[in-house]
Every structure is written in structure tokens, then in C-alpha cells.
Design an enzyme around this catalytic site. Structure first.
Site, PDB file in Angstrom:
ATOM      1  CD  GLU A 292      14.072  61.215  24.323  1.00 41.84           C
ATOM      2  OE1 GLU A 292      13.296  61.378  23.581  1.00 41.84           O
ATOM      3  OE2 GLU A 292      14.124  60.724  25.280  1.00 41.84           O
TER       4      GLU A 292
ATOM      5  CG  ASP B 166      15.904  62.709  29.409  1.00 45.80           C
ATOM      6  OD1 ASP B 166      15.849  61.815  29.179  1.00 45.80           O
ATOM      7  OD2 ASP B 166      15.861  63.117  28.018  1.00 45.80           O
ATOM      8  CB  SER B 167      13.344  59.710  33.662  1.00 42.77           C
ATOM      9  OG  SER B 167      14.663  59.017  34.306  1.00 42.77           O
TER      10      SER B 167
ATOM     11  CD  GLU C   2      10.046  55.346  27.039  1.00 41.05           C
ATOM     12  OE1 GLU C   2      10.393  56.397  27.036  1.00 41.05           O
ATOM     13  OE2 GLU C   2       8.759  56.010  28.004  1.00 41.05           O
TER      14      GLU C   2
ATOM     15  CE  LYS D  79      17.811  56.354  26.569  1.00 46.63           C
ATOM     16  NZ  LYS D  79      17.307  57.438  26.688  1.00 46.63           N
TER      17      LYS D  79
HETATM   18  O1  KIV Z   1      15.472  58.559  30.733  1.00 47.35           O
HETATM   19  C1  KIV Z   1      14.847  57.795  31.035  1.00 47.35           C
HETATM   20  O2  KIV Z   1      14.948  57.207  32.035  1.00 47.35           O
HETATM   21  C2  KIV Z   1      14.704  56.879  30.040  1.00 47.35           C
HETATM   22  C3  KIV Z   1      13.794  55.388  29.964  1.00 47.35           C
HETATM   23  C4  KIV Z   1      12.334  55.134  30.383  1.00 47.35           C
HETATM   24  C5  KIV Z   1      14.455  54.078  29.192  1.00 47.35           C
HETATM   25  O3  KIV Z   1      14.933  57.049  28.757  1.00 47.35           O
END
Ligand code: KIV
Length: 275
Positions: free
Chosen positions: A126, A55-56, A193, A124
């Protein structure tokens, strides 16, 4: 020092089982983010083990200042583009903010949409104990889940800052407990992280599943970086854990300048570049 040959280079598809084997055989896992077809294909052809549609994308693709605004539909768009390109690597797609936290039923619906509409291999998510019910519900549908602990960017408004996490004993102990909980319920891997290297090493040695670090030191089972950061496309973000492998922002700007010059000077197109 150059890495000679991966014992796993010949596998036609990296699965969660392959990642577990890599941990068991002490081979480090290399993971990078991608958000589009072209980059996904380059990473896969380059031999990356895991591609994370993170989600980056909210920051590096859409230009937001946090990961919070990106929507499920937008994550699915990025996921579809990457999955179309990747043949060998395991593809993991982030569940975005607001699609799994409050309600495990909604979490499952979101995860099912990602798996059905993108064709990704895993999701993924969080958090630890507070989102465990959502994790369990997603796992119960047979969807592989990667956890994410330590600095969890979707909670930035709670933390108030992107400083290193779990430096105090209480927070470190909670992180260790959360990691064990995520392993016990069946997550196949966890991202850690921006935490002290010692803590990363401890979690990786206590847990059987692969632990992937981003700013968690060398003692974990693999590393992940945001592609645009490690290629030097982003310029303003330079945390201590980031190693830049290129300076693409300068290279791209120089190419653009050369092109502008050639157009203005009527040097492009030349005789060979026309019909
Ligand atoms: O969204 C992302 O790029 C991430 C990484 C920083 C692990 O979760």
C-alpha cells in the site's frame, strides 16, 4: 447479461504477462480474496483470474477491527494454504502493516519471505511516493509488485475514517502522480480502492498496466472484492460498492439450526448413516 468465453480460459497459469494481455485485449480481470485452502480451490476451479491473500484476513479471519494487527507469519500461513490449492490463478499476497514502510531493506526481507515460504506469484503493497524506495528494492530482486492506492486500510489511523478518497483535487492529483510513479518503477498492476469512478477511469486510461478497482467504478481494467463480503458471510459491512452474490450467513445459520434439531430429535444419524 452473460459473459460467454474468456480468450484466456485455456491458459494453464495466469501470469503478470497474461494480465497485461487481458488489458491490451480489453478483457476485464476478475480478482477475489481467499485465505485458506478450501476457498482458494473453489475460486480457482470457478475460473477466477487473480486470488489475493489480502490482509483483510485480519478482519474476516481473525476478527480484528482493522488490518493493522496481522503479522507477516500469519500472512505467510494464509498464503501457504491458498497457494497449495490454486493451480491456474495468479496468487498475490499482501505485505502486512509494519513490514515495509520504514526501511526498504526490511521490505525486501519481508517480500522474500513471502515469495520463498508461500510460493506466491507476487506481493501487494500500500502507498505511493512515500514507499517508492521499498517498492524499487523489492522489484530489483525480481519480485512482481502490485500497488494499492486510494483508500489504503493500513493508514486508517491517518485518515481517521473509511470515507471515499481523492474527492478533492489535490488528493486526486497526488493519486495520479503516485500511479504513474508505481508504473514507471515497474509495478505490474495497481489496486485503486474507494475513489470517484471518473478518477478510476482516468488512471486506467493513462496507465498501460492493469488497474484493478474496489469501489473505483466500471472504467478500470478489473474488479476485486473481499470474498466474505460478496458471499454475504460478513453482515455488518455494506459499503455502496459491495454487491452481495449470496446470503451465506443465513444459509449457514439455517443449516446449523437444522443440524441441532436433528441431533436433539435423534433424527441424525439415521439407519443409513451408521455402521
Ligand atoms: O486486503 C484486501 O482484501 C485488499 C483488498 C480490499 C483489495 O487489499
Amino acid at each position: 447479461m452473460e459473459f460467454k468465453a474468456s480468450k484466456f480460459a485455456g491458459v494453464s497459469k495466469v501470469t503478470t504477462h497474461v494480465l497485461q494481455e487481458m488489458k491490451n485485449k480489453n478483457e476485464k480481470i476478475a480478482m477475489l480474496t481467499a485465505y485458506d485452502f478450501s476457498m482458494g480451490r473453489l475460486l480457482d476451479q470457478g475460473g477466477i483470474d487473480v486470488v489475493l491473500v489480502g490482509d483483510s484476513a485480519s478482519n474476516v479471519m481473525a476478527g480484528h477491527t482493522s488490518t493493522l494487527p496481522i503479522t507477516l507469519n500469519e500472512m505467510i500461513y494464509h498464503g501457504v494454504s491458498v497457494v497449495r490449492a490454486v493451480k491456474r490463478a495468479l496468487v498475490v499476497v499482501d505485505l502486512p502493516f509494519g513490514t515495509y514502510q520504514g526501511n526498504s531493506k526490511e521490505a525486501l526481507t519481508s517480500a522474500i519471505r513471502i515469495m520463498k515460504e508461500t510460493g506466491a506469484d507476487a506481493v501487494k503493497i500500500e502507498g505511493g511516493k512515500e514507499i517508492l524506495e521499498s517498492v524499487q528494492r523489492i522489484l530489483s530482486a525480481g519480485i512482481p509488485v502490485m500497488g494499492h492506492l486510494g483508500l489504503t486500510p493500513q493508514s486508517i489511523h491517518k485518515f481517521g475514517t473509511y470515507v471515499v478518497r481523492a474527492t478533492e483535487e489535490a488528493e486526486a492529483n497526488k493519486l495520479i502522480d503516485d500511479a504513474h510513479l508505481l508504473e514507471e518503477v515497474g509495478c505490474f498492476s495497481i489496486v485503486l480502492e474507494k475513489i470517484p469512478a471518473k478518477l478510476g477511469t482516468r488512471v486506467a486510461s493513462e496507465l498501460k498496466i492493469p488497474i484493478i478497482g474496489i469501489g473505483a467504478g466500471p472504467g478500470v481494467d478489473g474488479q476485486v472484492l473481499v470474498l466474505h463480503d460478496m458471499l454475504g458471510i460478513t453482515q455488518e459491512f455494506s459499503p455502496r460498492f459491495l454487491r452481495r452474490y449470496n446470503d451465506l450467513s443465513t444459509q449457514i445459520q439455517n443449516s446449523v439450526k437444522s443440524y441441532i434439531n436433528d441431533v436433539k430429535m435423534v433424527d441424525f444419524p439415521n439407519e443409513k448413516e451408521q455402521y
